[in-house]
Design a protein around this motif. Structure first.
Motif, PDB file in Angstrom:
ATOM      1  N   LYS A  49       0.839  -1.207   0.000  1.00  0.00           N
ATOM      2  CA  LYS A  49       0.000   0.000   0.000  1.00  0.00           C
ATOM      3  C   LYS A  49       0.869   1.251   0.000  1.00  0.00           C
ATOM      4  CE  LYS A  49      -3.603   0.138   2.708  1.00  0.00           C
ATOM      5  NZ  LYS A  49      -4.367  -0.023   3.969  1.00  0.00           N
ATOM      6  N   ALA A  50       1.888   1.254   0.857  1.00  0.00           N
ATOM      7  CA  ALA A  50       2.779   2.419   0.936  1.00  0.00           C
ATOM      8  C   ALA A  50       3.475   2.650  -0.406  1.00  0.00           C
ATOM      9  CB  ALA A  50       3.817   2.204   2.041  1.00  0.00           C
ATOM     10  N   ALA A  51       3.881   1.556  -1.049  1.00  0.00           N
ATOM     11  CA  ALA A  51       4.549   1.681  -2.352  1.00  0.00           C
ATOM     12  C   ALA A  51       3.588   2.247  -3.402  1.00  0.00           C
ATOM     13  CB  ALA A  51       5.077   0.317  -2.796  1.00  0.00           C
ATOM     14  N   LEU A  52       2.335   1.787  -3.374  1.00  0.00           N
ATOM     15  CA  LEU A  52       1.347   2.293  -4.334  1.00  0.00           C
ATOM     16  C   LEU A  52       1.149   3.798  -4.152  1.00  0.00           C
ATOM     17  CD1 LEU A  52      -1.413  -0.483  -4.324  1.00  0.00           C
ATOM     18  CD2 LEU A  52       0.037   0.179  -6.242  1.00  0.00           C
ATOM     19  N   VAL A  53       1.026   4.241  -2.909  1.00  0.00           N
ATOM     20  CA  VAL A  53       0.836   5.675  -2.648  1.00  0.00           C
ATOM     21  C   VAL A  53       2.085   6.447  -3.057  1.00  0.00           C
ATOM     22  CG1 VAL A  53       0.504   7.424  -0.851  1.00  0.00           C
ATOM     23  CG2 VAL A  53      -0.837   5.328  -0.797  1.00  0.00           C
ATOM     24  N   ALA A  54       3.246   5.934  -2.692  1.00  0.00           N
ATOM     25  CA  ALA A  54       4.493   6.654  -2.978  1.00  0.00           C
ATOM     26  C   ALA A  54       4.761   6.739  -4.485  1.00  0.00           C
ATOM     27  CB  ALA A  54       5.664   5.973  -2.269  1.00  0.00           C
ATOM     28  N   ILE A  55       4.570   5.632  -5.178  1.00  0.00           N
ATOM     29  CA  ILE A  55       4.923   5.596  -6.599  1.00  0.00           C
ATOM     30  C   ILE A  55       3.895   6.340  -7.450  1.00  0.00           C
ATOM     31  CG2 ILE A  55       5.153   4.044  -8.599  1.00  0.00           C
ATOM     32  CD1 ILE A  55       6.392   2.001  -6.614  1.00  0.00           C
ATOM     33  N   HIS A  56       2.611   6.122  -7.165  1.00  0.00           N
ATOM     34  CA  HIS A  56       1.571   6.662  -8.055  1.00  0.00           C
ATOM     35  C   HIS A  56       0.997   7.991  -7.579  1.00  0.00           C
ATOM     36  CE1 HIS A  56       1.696   3.124 -10.532  1.00  0.00           C
ATOM     37  NE2 HIS A  56       1.561   2.361  -9.479  1.00  0.00           N
ATOM     38  N   PHE A  57       0.707   8.123  -6.287  1.00  0.00           N
ATOM     39  CA  PHE A  57       0.122   9.381  -5.810  1.00  0.00           C
ATOM     40  C   PHE A  57       1.203  10.445  -5.605  1.00  0.00           C
ATOM     41  CE2 PHE A  57      -3.651   7.465  -6.145  1.00  0.00           C
ATOM     42  CZ  PHE A  57      -4.459   7.195  -5.044  1.00  0.00           C
ATOM     43  N   MET A  58       2.371  10.027  -5.120  1.00  0.00           N
ATOM     44  CA  MET A  58       3.460  10.982  -4.888  1.00  0.00           C
ATOM     45  C   MET A  58       4.362  11.116  -6.110  1.00  0.00           C
ATOM     46  SD  MET A  58       4.374   9.873  -0.973  1.00  0.00           S
ATOM     47  CE  MET A  58       5.170  11.309  -0.316  1.00  0.00           C
ATOM     48  N   HIS A  59       4.057  10.323  -7.154  1.00  0.00           N
ATOM     49  CA  HIS A  59       4.811  10.377  -8.415  1.00  0.00           C
ATOM     50  C   HIS A  59       6.300  10.161  -8.209  1.00  0.00           C
ATOM     51  CE1 HIS A  59       1.166  12.977  -9.204  1.00  0.00           C
ATOM     52  NE2 HIS A  59       0.995  11.952  -9.989  1.00  0.00           N
ATOM     53  N   LEU A  60       6.613   9.275  -7.313  1.00  0.00           N
ATOM     54  CA  LEU A  60       8.019   9.028  -6.987  1.00  0.00           C
ATOM     55  C   LEU A  60       8.772   8.433  -8.171  1.00  0.00           C
ATOM     56  CD1 LEU A  60       9.806   9.405  -4.517  1.00  0.00           C
ATOM     57  CD2 LEU A  60       9.243   7.094  -3.808  1.00  0.00           C
ATOM     58  N   ARG A  61       8.056   7.724  -9.035  1.00  0.00           N
ATOM     59  CA  ARG A  61       8.712   7.063 -10.159  1.00  0.00           C
ATOM     60  C   ARG A  61       9.336   8.081 -11.117  1.00  0.00           C
ATOM     61  NH1 ARG A  61       3.985   5.028 -14.213  1.00  0.00           N
ATOM     62  NH2 ARG A  61       3.885   3.250 -12.864  1.00  0.00           N
ATOM     63  N   HIS A  62       8.849   9.344 -11.047  1.00  0.00           N
ATOM     64  CA  HIS A  62       9.369  10.372 -11.957  1.00  0.00           C
ATOM     65  C   HIS A  62      10.394  11.282 -11.296  1.00  0.00           C
ATOM     66  CE1 HIS A  62       6.284   9.150 -14.724  1.00  0.00           C
ATOM     67  NE2 HIS A  62       5.352   9.357 -13.818  1.00  0.00           N
TER      68      HIS A  62
ATOM     69  N   ILE B 170       1.887  20.395  -1.096  1.00  0.00           N
ATOM     70  CA  ILE B 170       1.040  20.034   0.039  1.00  0.00           C
ATOM     71  C   ILE B 170       0.468  18.639  -0.159  1.00  0.00           C
ATOM     72  CG2 ILE B 170      -1.132  20.639   1.220  1.00  0.00           C
ATOM     73  CD1 ILE B 170      -0.236  23.614   0.753  1.00  0.00           C
ATOM     74  N   GLY B 171       0.245  18.280  -1.425  1.00  0.00           N
ATOM     75  CA  GLY B 171      -0.188  16.915  -1.734  1.00  0.00           C
ATOM     76  C   GLY B 171       0.845  15.889  -1.293  1.00  0.00           C
ATOM     77  N   LEU B 172       2.115  16.180  -1.537  1.00  0.00           N
ATOM     78  CA  LEU B 172       3.179  15.264  -1.111  1.00  0.00           C
ATOM     79  C   LEU B 172       3.145  15.083   0.409  1.00  0.00           C
ATOM     80  CD1 LEU B 172       6.214  16.424  -3.306  1.00  0.00           C
ATOM     81  CD2 LEU B 172       5.003  14.250  -3.447  1.00  0.00           C
ATOM     82  N   TYR B 173       2.993  16.182   1.113  1.00  0.00           N
ATOM     83  CA  TYR B 173       2.910  16.122   2.581  1.00  0.00           C
ATOM     84  C   TYR B 173       1.713  15.260   3.000  1.00  0.00           C
ATOM     85  CZ  TYR B 173       1.996  17.676   7.368  1.00  0.00           C
ATOM     86  OH  TYR B 173       1.740  17.712   8.723  1.00  0.00           O
ATOM     87  N   TRP B 174       0.583  15.490   2.347  1.00  0.00           N
ATOM     88  CA  TRP B 174      -0.639  14.768   2.718  1.00  0.00           C
ATOM     89  C   TRP B 174      -0.510  13.277   2.457  1.00  0.00           C
ATOM     90  CZ3 TRP B 174      -4.345  16.199   5.761  1.00  0.00           C
ATOM     91  CH2 TRP B 174      -5.526  15.454   5.807  1.00  0.00           C
ATOM     92  N   HIS B 175       0.106  12.902   1.339  1.00  0.00           N
ATOM     93  CA  HIS B 175       0.305  11.484   1.019  1.00  0.00           C
ATOM     94  C   HIS B 175       1.255  10.849   2.029  1.00  0.00           C
ATOM     95  CE1 HIS B 175      -1.950  12.030  -2.559  1.00  0.00           C
ATOM     96  NE2 HIS B 175      -1.018  12.733  -3.181  1.00  0.00           N
ATOM     97  N   PHE B 176       2.250  11.608   2.477  1.00  0.00           N
ATOM     98  CA  PHE B 176       3.162  11.082   3.489  1.00  0.00           C
ATOM     99  C   PHE B 176       2.412  10.780   4.782  1.00  0.00           C
ATOM    100  CE2 PHE B 176       6.710  10.231   6.063  1.00  0.00           C
ATOM    101  CZ  PHE B 176       6.551  10.927   7.247  1.00  0.00           C
ATOM    102  N   VAL B 177       1.526  11.684   5.206  1.00  0.00           N
ATOM    103  CA  VAL B 177       0.707  11.479   6.390  1.00  0.00           C
ATOM    104  C   VAL B 177      -0.124  10.209   6.225  1.00  0.00           C
ATOM    105  CG1 VAL B 177      -1.273  12.447   7.622  1.00  0.00           C
ATOM    106  CG2 VAL B 177       0.658  13.900   7.079  1.00  0.00           C
ATOM    107  N   ASP B 178      -0.604   9.980   5.017  1.00  0.00           N
ATOM    108  CA  ASP B 178      -1.367   8.757   4.744  1.00  0.00           C
ATOM    109  C   ASP B 178      -0.474   7.524   4.878  1.00  0.00           C
ATOM    110  OD1 ASP B 178      -3.063   7.428   1.798  1.00  0.00           O
ATOM    111  OD2 ASP B 178      -3.360   7.037   3.943  1.00  0.00           O
ATOM    112  N   VAL B 179       0.736   7.604   4.349  1.00  0.00           N
ATOM    113  CA  VAL B 179       1.667   6.462   4.422  1.00  0.00           C
ATOM    114  C   VAL B 179       1.998   6.128   5.871  1.00  0.00           C
ATOM    115  CG1 VAL B 179       4.037   5.729   3.916  1.00  0.00           C
ATOM    116  CG2 VAL B 179       2.653   6.754   2.121  1.00  0.00           C
TER     117      VAL B 179
END
Lengths: 94, 192
Positions: A49-62, B170-179
């Motif tokens: 789940k953390a990887a999905l959020v990091a890679i896709h929502f946080m756009h970490l892959r880019h 702020i989206g990055l911060y929010w996603h981190f809080v979710d993680v």
């Protein structure tokens, strides 16, 4: 700013996966499996789940390698912290 | 080469993103300290499993789904901002903030339930960890809600585009809080 459309990521699909994995936690509790397997499943799901959020929502892959270094170093320090203290705190005879 | 020259050669908005990721790196250290400590003590105290049974898995699961959905709406807000769709961006920003408030509301209800049963932060080491970890996380959620609502207000006044990159930050911060919650939930609620 990054244009997410270029990656053709379907955010809704990712969200469905996240919800399904969360339900998977509960499913694990309903079926009878050993505690060790249960813990592996639970934390495996958390990592996915953390990887999905990091890679896709946080756009970490880019992101650049510098960004990866900024987040991987603290994670590595965390793992080292827990590993080094494990014998002293967890396995000490009481 | 001066620092200003270096900043001028970086892509527009990159310095802000770099700074935000540095913030996330430092936040990882903060949560890693307390989460790492909890893991160690939890392994040393198998009897804490009985204390964890006082935590409602259903409430924790609902909160997890709320926060995951807020992450979804936040990234949709970012996508809307990228295509300059003000109405959609404001809508998704408001939805994210509201989901955040729902999370805080459920957490408050949970805390009230614990207090009514005599489980305070000083009731034992397990509860000290529980309230510190979830309290610190809730504080981060509240800060995020404030920042998202500020962006929403900028959007309502049609002043979002000059600061559009801040939606991503702020989206990055929010996603981190979710993680962080993605790991807190199984650690606290699912190890009973």
């Amino acid at each position: 700013m990054n244009a997410p459309e270029k990656t053709h990521v379907n955010y809704f699909k990712i969200w469905i996966w996240l919800v399904a994995l969360t339900v998977g936690y509960l499913f694990e509790r309903w079926i009878g499996i050993s505690r060790t397997v249960a813990l592996l499943v639970i934390f495996g799901i958390a990592l996915v789940k953390a990887a999905l959020v990091a890679i896709h929502f946080m756009h970490l892959r880019h992101e650049s390698r510098l960004i990866y270094a900024i987040i991987l170093v603290p994670i590595a320090l965390f793992v080292i912290l827990v590993a080094l203290l494990l014998p002293d705190i967890t396995f000490v005879e009481r | 080469m001066s620092a200003q020259d270096t900043a001028a050669t970086l892509p527009h908005g990159y310095t802000g993103k770099l700074g935000l990721w540095c913030l996330i790196g430092s936040e990882i250290m903060i949560f890693a300290g307390i989460i790492g400590s909890f893991i160690l003590f939890r392994l040393a105290h198998p009897e804490w499993a009985r204390l964890a049974e006082h935590l409602s898995v259903m409430i924790g699961s609902i909160n997890t789904l709320v926060l995951l959905t807020s992450s979804f709406t936040m990234v949709k807000a970012f996508a809307a901002t990228s295509r300059r769709d003000r109405k959609a961006a404001c809508g998704y920003l408001l939805a994210t903030a509201l989901f955040g408030l729902v999370f805080i509301g459920i957490k408050s209800h949970e805390y009230a339930g614990k207090f009514s049963h005599g489980f305070y932060p000083n009731a034992g080491l397990f509860w000290a960890f529980y309230f510190t970890m979830t309290g610190l996380h809730a504080l981060h959620v509240l800060i995020g809600i404030g920042a998202i609502l500020a962006l929403f207000v900028f959007g309502l006044r049609d002043r979002l585009w000059p600061i559009a990159n801040r939606v991503e930050l702020i989206g990055l911060y929010w996603h981190f809080v979710d993680v962080v919650w993605i790991f807190l939930f199984p650690l606290l609620y699912l190890t009973s």
